[in-house]
Design an enzyme around this catalytic site. Sequence first.
Site, PDB file in Angstrom:
ATOM      1  CB  ILE A 170      -0.928   0.012   1.230  1.00  0.00           C
ATOM      2  CG1 ILE A 170      -1.650  -1.324   1.367  1.00  0.00           C
ATOM      3  CG2 ILE A 170      -1.908   1.168   1.134  1.00  0.00           C
ATOM      4  CD1 ILE A 170      -2.538  -1.682   0.193  1.00  0.00           C
ATOM      5  N   PRO A 171       1.160   1.822  -1.175  1.00  0.00           N
ATOM      6  CG  PRO A 171       1.082   2.569  -3.401  1.00  0.00           C
ATOM      7  CD  PRO A 171       0.384   1.657  -2.435  1.00  0.00           C
ATOM      8  CB  CYS A 172       1.872   5.347   2.661  1.00  0.00           C
ATOM      9  SG  CYS A 172       2.973   4.213   3.534  1.00  0.00           S
ATOM     10  CG  HIS A 173       6.719   4.261  -1.036  1.00  0.00           C
ATOM     11  ND1 HIS A 173       5.925   3.138  -0.909  1.00  0.00           N
ATOM     12  CD2 HIS A 173       7.203   4.229  -2.310  1.00  0.00           C
ATOM     13  CE1 HIS A 173       5.942   2.460  -2.047  1.00  0.00           C
ATOM     14  NE2 HIS A 173       6.705   3.100  -2.915  1.00  0.00           N
ATOM     15  NE  ARG A 174       4.529   3.584  -5.769  1.00  0.00           N
ATOM     16  CZ  ARG A 174       3.965   2.505  -6.268  1.00  0.00           C
ATOM     17  NH1 ARG A 174       2.693   2.525  -6.624  1.00  0.00           N
ATOM     18  NH2 ARG A 174       4.661   1.398  -6.419  1.00  0.00           N
TER      19      ARG A 174
END
Length: 283
Positions: free
Chosen positions: A248-252
């Site tokens: 779940i790409p919260c880093h983006r």
Amino acid sequence: MNTNNPHTYQQIARAIEHLTTHYREQPSLGELAEKANLSEFHFQRLFTEWAGVSPKKFSQYLTLEHAKSRLRNGAPLADAADAAGLSGTGRLHDLFVTIEGITPGQFKQGGSGLVLTYGIFASPFGTYLLGAINDKIALLHFLNEGDVPEIILTTAWPEASLRPDPVTLQPLTDQIFNPIAVEHEGSKPVLSVLMRGSAFQLKVWEALLKIPEGGLASYDQIAHAIGQPTASRAVGTAIGSNPVGYLIPCHRVIKKTGLFGGYRWGVERKQAMLGWEAARVEP
């Protein structure tokens, strides 16, 4: 050379930290190699094997100008992907990630008797803890020195019984960081993620799946995507509580100014992920 070795990531992370804090001075290869405690030759080779590009090229992906360009050129999130979340073109080899969301109330009604299977694994971004319930990924937490896995697991899923079983989870980890050809008759493998949160949190986490690999979105863009344009602060809180890192790409998600902002598992790790992904989608 195994770029999933935790020691490899630690060496890379030290160099990335120096690279991003001194990018205006354009640090030399020798400086970066010194931070990684390697010779210039071995550092260049290690970094290029890990990132797919040279340190100089990698640094371009971490600049403010590059981030702003990504924000400007990104497709509207509402049009970027189906709600099921096609997650990128390179990282997962067209794997689908689907969220099965449950609210605290729903969980309270049927949460007893759960078994949380877990294991500790290596990745290109350091060691991580993976937890799964009934073959659904329920937690992906990057570990720092001093972290106690059992505390992390029981904090996230206090009602569940814990069962260490990394062998059972290995096929899941292969699909996350070392995707393999497991397609059958043209179908794509699916990773199911079990997310426990409020209805608002679930909407935010689903919106994150629409950000393609190599892409970036601002907190404001996520707020607009879920139909609550004034809720960017609440969006940031929901993103910060994401229990399943990377998938779940919260880093983006970054600030609308182009600054990367914070990250639950460390700013250096966020920078490493963004540069690593950009290197895989840039021509």
